[in-house]
Scaffold this motif. Sequence first.
Motif, PDB file in Angstrom:
ATOM      1  N   LEU A 175      18.329  62.108 -14.931  1.00 42.13           N
ATOM      2  CA  LEU A 175      17.915  60.752 -15.853  1.00 42.13           C
ATOM      3  C   LEU A 175      16.395  60.537 -15.863  1.00 42.13           C
ATOM      4  O   LEU A 175      16.150  59.846 -14.585  1.00 42.13           O
ATOM      5  N   GLU A 176      15.618  60.854 -16.790  1.00 39.21           N
ATOM      6  CA  GLU A 176      14.346  60.603 -16.480  1.00 39.21           C
ATOM      7  C   GLU A 176      13.900  59.014 -16.937  1.00 39.21           C
ATOM      8  O   GLU A 176      14.798  58.448 -17.847  1.00 39.21           O
ATOM      9  N   GLY A 177      13.080  58.503 -16.293  1.00 34.46           N
ATOM     10  CA  GLY A 177      12.905  57.160 -16.159  1.00 34.46           C
ATOM     11  C   GLY A 177      13.808  56.137 -15.810  1.00 34.46           C
ATOM     12  O   GLY A 177      13.506  54.993 -15.846  1.00 34.46           O
ATOM     13  N   VAL A 178      15.048  56.596 -15.328  1.00 33.45           N
ATOM     14  CA  VAL A 178      15.970  55.567 -14.799  1.00 33.45           C
ATOM     15  C   VAL A 178      16.073  55.582 -13.167  1.00 33.45           C
ATOM     16  O   VAL A 178      16.490  56.593 -12.787  1.00 33.45           O
ATOM     17  N   PRO A 179      15.716  54.771 -12.414  1.00 38.95           N
ATOM     18  CA  PRO A 179      15.628  54.922 -11.174  1.00 38.95           C
ATOM     19  C   PRO A 179      17.075  54.986 -10.562  1.00 38.95           C
ATOM     20  O   PRO A 179      17.955  54.347 -11.052  1.00 38.95           O
ATOM     21  N   PRO A 180      17.242  55.406  -9.267  1.00 36.24           N
ATOM     22  CA  PRO A 180      18.415  55.737  -8.890  1.00 36.24           C
ATOM     23  C   PRO A 180      19.297  54.468  -8.518  1.00 36.24           C
ATOM     24  O   PRO A 180      20.470  54.525  -8.944  1.00 36.24           O
ATOM     25  N   GLU A 181      18.822  53.526  -8.250  1.00 38.24           N
ATOM     26  CA  GLU A 181      19.193  52.111  -7.925  1.00 38.24           C
ATOM     27  C   GLU A 181      19.973  51.620  -9.266  1.00 38.24           C
ATOM     28  O   GLU A 181      21.148  51.024  -9.280  1.00 38.24           O
ATOM     29  N   LYS A 182      19.199  51.738 -10.314  1.00 36.06           N
ATOM     30  CA  LYS A 182      20.092  51.188 -11.811  1.00 36.06           C
ATOM     31  C   LYS A 182      21.039  52.109 -12.077  1.00 36.06           C
ATOM     32  O   LYS A 182      22.226  51.613 -12.675  1.00 36.06           O
ATOM     33  N   ALA A 183      20.908  53.450 -11.873  1.00 34.24           N
ATOM     34  CA  ALA A 183      21.843  54.438 -12.106  1.00 34.24           C
ATOM     35  C   ALA A 183      23.294  54.174 -11.491  1.00 34.24           C
ATOM     36  O   ALA A 183      24.452  54.053 -11.922  1.00 34.24           O
ATOM     37  N   ASP A 193      16.734  60.713  -5.894  1.00 33.60           N
ATOM     38  CA  ASP A 193      15.215  60.586  -6.598  1.00 33.60           C
ATOM     39  C   ASP A 193      14.987  62.022  -7.288  1.00 33.60           C
ATOM     40  O   ASP A 193      15.355  62.887  -6.950  1.00 33.60           O
ATOM     41  N   LEU A 194      14.493  61.791  -8.659  1.00 34.07           N
ATOM     42  CA  LEU A 194      14.210  62.873  -9.409  1.00 34.07           C
ATOM     43  C   LEU A 194      13.030  63.481  -8.797  1.00 34.07           C
ATOM     44  O   LEU A 194      11.976  62.843  -8.733  1.00 34.07           O
ATOM     45  N   GLU A 195      13.057  64.951  -8.136  1.00 32.44           N
ATOM     46  CA  GLU A 195      11.932  65.299  -7.800  1.00 32.44           C
ATOM     47  C   GLU A 195      10.715  65.608  -8.946  1.00 32.44           C
ATOM     48  O   GLU A 195      11.213  66.126  -9.899  1.00 32.44           O
ATOM     49  N   GLY A 196       9.781  65.233  -8.338  1.00 31.13           N
ATOM     50  CA  GLY A 196       8.489  65.570  -9.289  1.00 31.13           C
ATOM     51  C   GLY A 196       8.428  64.609 -10.632  1.00 31.13           C
ATOM     52  O   GLY A 196       7.823  65.145 -11.548  1.00 31.13           O
ATOM     53  N   GLY A 197       9.027  63.467 -10.507  1.00 30.32           N
ATOM     54  CA  GLY A 197       9.096  62.558 -11.602  1.00 30.32           C
ATOM     55  C   GLY A 197       9.830  61.247 -11.341  1.00 30.32           C
ATOM     56  O   GLY A 197      10.405  61.282 -10.277  1.00 30.32           O
ATOM     57  N   GLU A 198       9.780  60.373 -12.235  1.00 27.38           N
ATOM     58  CA  GLU A 198      10.166  59.162 -12.131  1.00 27.38           C
ATOM     59  C   GLU A 198      11.852  59.279 -12.723  1.00 27.38           C
ATOM     60  O   GLU A 198      12.020  59.578 -13.801  1.00 27.38           O
ATOM     61  N   GLY A 199      12.693  59.115 -11.831  1.00 25.33           N
ATOM     62  CA  GLY A 199      14.014  59.101 -12.497  1.00 25.33           C
ATOM     63  C   GLY A 199      14.999  59.253 -11.385  1.00 25.33           C
ATOM     64  O   GLY A 199      14.850  59.271 -10.097  1.00 25.33           O
ATOM     65  N   ALA A 200      16.316  59.866 -11.650  1.00 26.86           N
ATOM     66  CA  ALA A 200      17.493  60.150 -11.023  1.00 26.86           C
ATOM     67  C   ALA A 200      18.158  61.385 -11.327  1.00 26.86           C
ATOM     68  O   ALA A 200      18.063  61.657 -12.371  1.00 26.86           O
ATOM     69  N   ARG A 201      18.563  62.028 -10.315  1.00 25.80           N
ATOM     70  CA  ARG A 201      19.432  63.227 -10.357  1.00 25.80           C
ATOM     71  C   ARG A 201      20.654  62.814  -9.812  1.00 25.80           C
ATOM     72  O   ARG A 201      20.759  62.462  -8.618  1.00 25.80           O
ATOM     73  N   ILE A 202      21.842  62.923 -10.543  1.00 21.73           N
ATOM     74  CA  ILE A 202      23.105  62.686 -10.257  1.00 21.73           C
ATOM     75  C   ILE A 202      23.930  64.266  -9.848  1.00 21.73           C
ATOM     76  O   ILE A 202      24.104  64.993 -10.866  1.00 21.73           O
ATOM     77  N   GLU A 203      24.208  64.422  -8.719  1.00 19.55           N
ATOM     78  CA  GLU A 203      24.906  65.600  -8.370  1.00 19.55           C
ATOM     79  C   GLU A 203      26.528  65.064  -8.280  1.00 19.55           C
ATOM     80  O   GLU A 203      26.773  64.098  -7.825  1.00 19.55           O
ATOM     81  N   TRP A 204      27.431  65.835  -8.897  1.00 27.71           N
ATOM     82  CA  TRP A 204      28.963  65.461  -9.002  1.00 27.71           C
ATOM     83  C   TRP A 204      29.676  66.705  -8.730  1.00 27.71           C
ATOM     84  O   TRP A 204      29.244  67.957  -8.966  1.00 27.71           O
ATOM     85  N   GLU A 217      23.924  57.842 -20.001  1.00 23.94           N
ATOM     86  CA  GLU A 217      22.312  57.613 -19.694  1.00 23.94           C
ATOM     87  C   GLU A 217      21.809  56.487 -20.968  1.00 23.94           C
ATOM     88  O   GLU A 217      20.957  55.997 -20.572  1.00 23.94           O
ATOM     89  N   GLN A 218      22.512  56.492 -21.959  1.00 23.19           N
ATOM     90  CA  GLN A 218      22.134  55.368 -22.872  1.00 23.19           C
ATOM     91  C   GLN A 218      22.314  54.005 -22.389  1.00 23.19           C
ATOM     92  O   GLN A 218      21.473  53.284 -22.549  1.00 23.19           O
ATOM     93  N   GLN A 219      23.146  53.759 -21.693  1.00 24.52           N
ATOM     94  CA  GLN A 219      23.671  52.639 -21.118  1.00 24.52           C
ATOM     95  C   GLN A 219      22.453  52.136 -20.073  1.00 24.52           C
ATOM     96  O   GLN A 219      22.092  51.135 -19.680  1.00 24.52           O
ATOM     97  N   MET A 220      22.185  53.233 -19.145  1.00 22.96           N
ATOM     98  CA  MET A 220      21.251  53.154 -17.975  1.00 22.96           C
ATOM     99  C   MET A 220      19.847  52.933 -18.659  1.00 22.96           C
ATOM    100  O   MET A 220      19.247  51.994 -17.975  1.00 22.96           O
ATOM    101  N   THR A 221      19.603  53.512 -19.454  1.00 28.71           N
ATOM    102  CA  THR A 221      18.234  53.316 -20.413  1.00 28.71           C
ATOM    103  C   THR A 221      18.202  52.050 -20.928  1.00 28.71           C
ATOM    104  O   THR A 221      17.270  51.218 -20.622  1.00 28.71           O
ATOM    105  N   ASP A 222      19.322  51.225 -21.479  1.00 28.90           N
ATOM    106  CA  ASP A 222      19.251  50.010 -22.037  1.00 28.90           C
ATOM    107  C   ASP A 222      19.357  49.127 -20.923  1.00 28.90           C
ATOM    108  O   ASP A 222      18.494  47.999 -20.803  1.00 28.90           O
ATOM    109  N   VAL A 223      19.886  49.156 -19.662  1.00 25.80           N
ATOM    110  CA  VAL A 223      19.608  48.409 -18.546  1.00 25.80           C
ATOM    111  C   VAL A 223      18.167  48.571 -17.928  1.00 25.80           C
ATOM    112  O   VAL A 223      17.798  47.542 -17.763  1.00 25.80           O
ATOM    113  N   ASP A 224      17.661  49.802 -17.778  1.00 25.23           N
ATOM    114  CA  ASP A 224      16.256  49.724 -17.249  1.00 25.23           C
ATOM    115  C   ASP A 224      15.326  49.081 -18.239  1.00 25.23           C
ATOM    116  O   ASP A 224      14.462  48.480 -17.648  1.00 25.23           O
ATOM    117  N   ALA A 225      15.692  49.241 -19.403  1.00 26.50           N
ATOM    118  CA  ALA A 225      14.380  48.800 -20.173  1.00 26.50           C
ATOM    119  C   ALA A 225      14.650  46.956 -20.576  1.00 26.50           C
ATOM    120  O   ALA A 225      13.840  46.365 -20.654  1.00 26.50           O
TER     121      ALA A 225
END
Length: 198
Positions: free
Chosen positions: A9-17, A131-142, A176-184
Amino acid sequence: MEFDGEFELEGVPPEKAWIVLSDPIAVRNSLKGCRYITPMDDEFSFDEYEPDEGAETLPEADPEVVADRAFREGERYAALMQIGVGSVKPRFETTVTIDERDDESLEMIASGGGDASSSSFSMTSGMRIHDLEGGEGARIEWWTEADITGRIAQLGSRVIKPVADKIVTNFFGSIEQQMTDVDAETDESVTDRLRNML
C-alpha cells in the motif's frame, strides 16, 4: 491447503493500515460474501442475529466507536459467509478466535472454522504489517492454512485456489481504498488517539 502472499500500500503508513484492519466492520465491508463479523457468546444464534448494515467506518465513524469494536485478543467472533465455488454457493456459519494480537509488531493471528450444507473447514490465518521498503507506505504479509472437507473439497484445489485468490485480491483492493480515505481524511491526532485506545 495453504495460501499466502503480500500486498503493498503506497502512501498508507503501517499504523493506519493496522487501524483499518482492526475494525470488523471495515473488514466485513471489504470481504465479498461476508454478511457480518461480530463478537459472540455461548448464546449467539446465527439465524437470529441482525447485523447493523449502516455502521460507519473511518473517516466518518467516531474514533472511540471504532476503537471499542476493534478485534481483541482472546475474543470469539461469529462471521456469516456465502461464497460461490464452482456450482456450489454454501452459507458458512463461521467462528473465529483472535489468538494473538500485537499492537507493537502489527501482527494478528486467528483460528476458526465453519460449516455449511455438506461442507466444512478449519483454518489458521495471520498477517503482519511492515514498513514499505524504499518508499512511504505499508507491506502486508498474510498467510492461511485451511483444511476443507465435504462437497467443496471434492472440487479440488484447481477450482478452490482461483476463487480464494479472487477473494483476497478483491479484499485488498477494497481495503486499500478505505485506507487511502482514512489516510487522506483522518489527521494524525485521531490516528494517535486510536493507537492508544487499541
